[in-house]
Design a protein around this motif. Structure first.
Motif, PDB file in Angstrom:
ATOM      1  N   GLN A 162       9.777  -6.786   1.673  1.00 36.55           N
ATOM      2  CA  GLN A 162       8.618  -7.415   2.060  1.00 36.55           C
ATOM      3  C   GLN A 162       7.736  -6.533   1.890  1.00 36.55           C
ATOM      4  OE1 GLN A 162      10.057  -8.519   5.985  1.00 36.55           O
ATOM      5  NE2 GLN A 162       9.880 -10.762   5.552  1.00 36.55           N
ATOM      6  N   ARG A 163       7.918  -5.268   2.177  1.00 32.43           N
ATOM      7  CA  ARG A 163       6.768  -4.183   2.144  1.00 32.43           C
ATOM      8  C   ARG A 163       6.259  -3.967   0.798  1.00 32.43           C
ATOM      9  NH1 ARG A 163       9.135  -0.964   5.220  1.00 32.43           N
ATOM     10  NH2 ARG A 163       8.047  -1.424   7.266  1.00 32.43           N
ATOM     11  N   ALA A 164       7.292  -3.913  -0.078  1.00 29.71           N
ATOM     12  CA  ALA A 164       6.964  -3.812  -1.514  1.00 29.71           C
ATOM     13  C   ALA A 164       6.375  -5.063  -2.016  1.00 29.71           C
ATOM     14  CB  ALA A 164       8.325  -3.611  -2.129  1.00 29.71           C
ATOM     15  N   ALA A 165       6.635  -6.237  -1.448  1.00 29.13           N
ATOM     16  CA  ALA A 165       6.111  -7.424  -2.112  1.00 29.13           C
ATOM     17  C   ALA A 165       4.506  -7.548  -1.652  1.00 29.13           C
ATOM     18  CB  ALA A 165       6.708  -8.669  -1.640  1.00 29.13           C
ATOM     19  N   VAL A 166       4.215  -6.850  -0.558  1.00 27.78           N
ATOM     20  CA  VAL A 166       2.882  -6.988   0.079  1.00 27.78           C
ATOM     21  C   VAL A 166       1.861  -5.971  -0.771  1.00 27.78           C
ATOM     22  CG1 VAL A 166       1.411  -6.475   1.987  1.00 27.78           C
ATOM     23  CG2 VAL A 166       3.614  -7.765   2.327  1.00 27.78           C
TER      24      VAL A 166
END
Length: 362
Positions: free
Chosen positions: A339-343
């Motif tokens: 999720q962090r990478a997607a943000v």
């Protein structure tokens, strides 16, 4: 890469002048010393690190989440401290409570307890050691310029990086190319200042004429490109300091400035380095410190993308940077690395990139 040496670097931190109570990590690192062995470099780093920690509170660095201070979550941090007889008030606290607790009790601990506590804060580091090859290449860049509100009559240099003009294996050839590029610019008009750019006078009252100004720089970057290879793959970092730092710009320097990081003969090695740097950045940086939400995550399409990630908190309704920074701080305890990478991708401004470049020998 080739035979190595070890460089101690001072890592970048920045305290915003208004609104944000946290000193934020920035993706800069300034070399301070070089050594032939890792042990010697690490000993020097530890001395510098110990000096930088004196009187500091780790919970004021990084952001409003233990995630930005330690790889340990709140419960494990609690247990880590208890192992050395340090008694935090609870295992799950508001971040402000951690800050106040440290301020109230850290001065009562022994030197050993204080060292033990600081060793948990692996994301609050002021110096590091990196291994670099002895060989370097030279990237010639064009400094980019903007206008400050306080002085519209002088161009002000961007704080870091510039536009890539060429890459050379030899120092003399890079300097010759830089001088050739400078000749026409030095014959022009206007006044110039360097403000916070490293290596120049920052006197705001004495901008210099074009004939005395530096418009191009030749920067040494680690390289494993062999002689007469002709091409290489340059890892670059986006120049971000002027997107958020305290300078009040009337016209910001162009956003296409880049900071050369390392040059590789192999594209796969360059991509591996880029991806490693990007992953490390996601662990210590808040992307909304550097990104303009109105042109990234806050756009309609990006909001839909973020909503689909099922993040722990609803996304902000507006485009005020401070709201987005605080929102992402508060999300950290409950988001996955995916999720962090997607943000970060939703911000649509990659911090690092790989560029295929010609590498001249002569």
């Amino acid at each position: 890469m080739s035979e190595s040496r070890y460089t101690v670097r001072q890592l970048g931190w920045y305290q915003p002048p208004h609104g944000d109570p946290y000193t934020r990590r920035v993706p800069t690192a300034v070399p301070v010393a070089g050594f032939d062995t890792f042990d010697a470099a690490e000993e020097h780093r530890r001395e510098l690190e110990a000096g930088a920690r004196v009187g500091e509170n780790p919970f004021r660095f990084g952001g409003c989440s233990v995630f930005f201070q330690s790889s340990l979550d709140g419960m494990r941090l609690h247990d880590w401290l208890m192992d050395e007889g340090i008694d935090p008030p609870a295992s799950e606290l508001r971040h402000g409570d951690w800050h106040e607790w440290w301020a109230a009790f850290a001065h009562t601990w022994t030197e050993g307890q204080l060292h033990h506590a600081w060793s948990a804060f692996d994301k609050v580091r002021f110096f590091d050691v990196i291994e670099e090859p002895q060989s370097v290449a030279h990237a010639v860049i064009e400094i980019v310029w903007g206008l400050l509100e306080r002085d519209w009559n002088a161009m002000t240099a961007g704080t870091e990086g510039g536009r890539l003009m060429g890459v050379y294996r030899r120092t003399a050839r890079a300097e010759r190319f830089r001088a050739e590029l400078s000749r026409d610019r030095n014959a022009g008009g206007g006044r110039y200042r360097y403000d916070r750019r490293a290596g120049y006078s920052a006197d705001p009252h004495n901008p210099i004429p074009a004939r005395q100004a530096t418009f191009y720089e030749a920067l040494a970057v680690p390289s494993d490109v062999p002689p007469f290879a002709g091409v290489g793959y340059l890892v670059q970092r986006r120049a971000v300091i002027d997107t958020f730092a305290g300078t009040v710009w009337r016209t910001r320097p162009p956003a296409d400035a880049r900071v050369p990081v390392a040059l590789y003969a192999s594209r796969s090695d360059a991509i591996e380095h880029r991806d490693r740097l990007a992953a490390e950045s996601r662990q210590v940086l808040n992307p909304f410190v550097f990104a303009d939400p109105a042109h990234g995550a806050a756009t309609e399409g990006a909001r839909e993308e973020l909503a689909a990630l099922e993040l722990p908190l609803p996304v902000p309704s507006g485009d005020r940077r401070r709201d987005w920074i605080e929102w992402w701080d508060l999300c950290q305890e409950d988001v996955s690395d995916e999720q962090r990478a997607a943000v970060w991708r939703a911000c649509d401004q990659p911090m690092f990139e790989v560029l295929r470049v010609e590498v001249a020998d002569e």
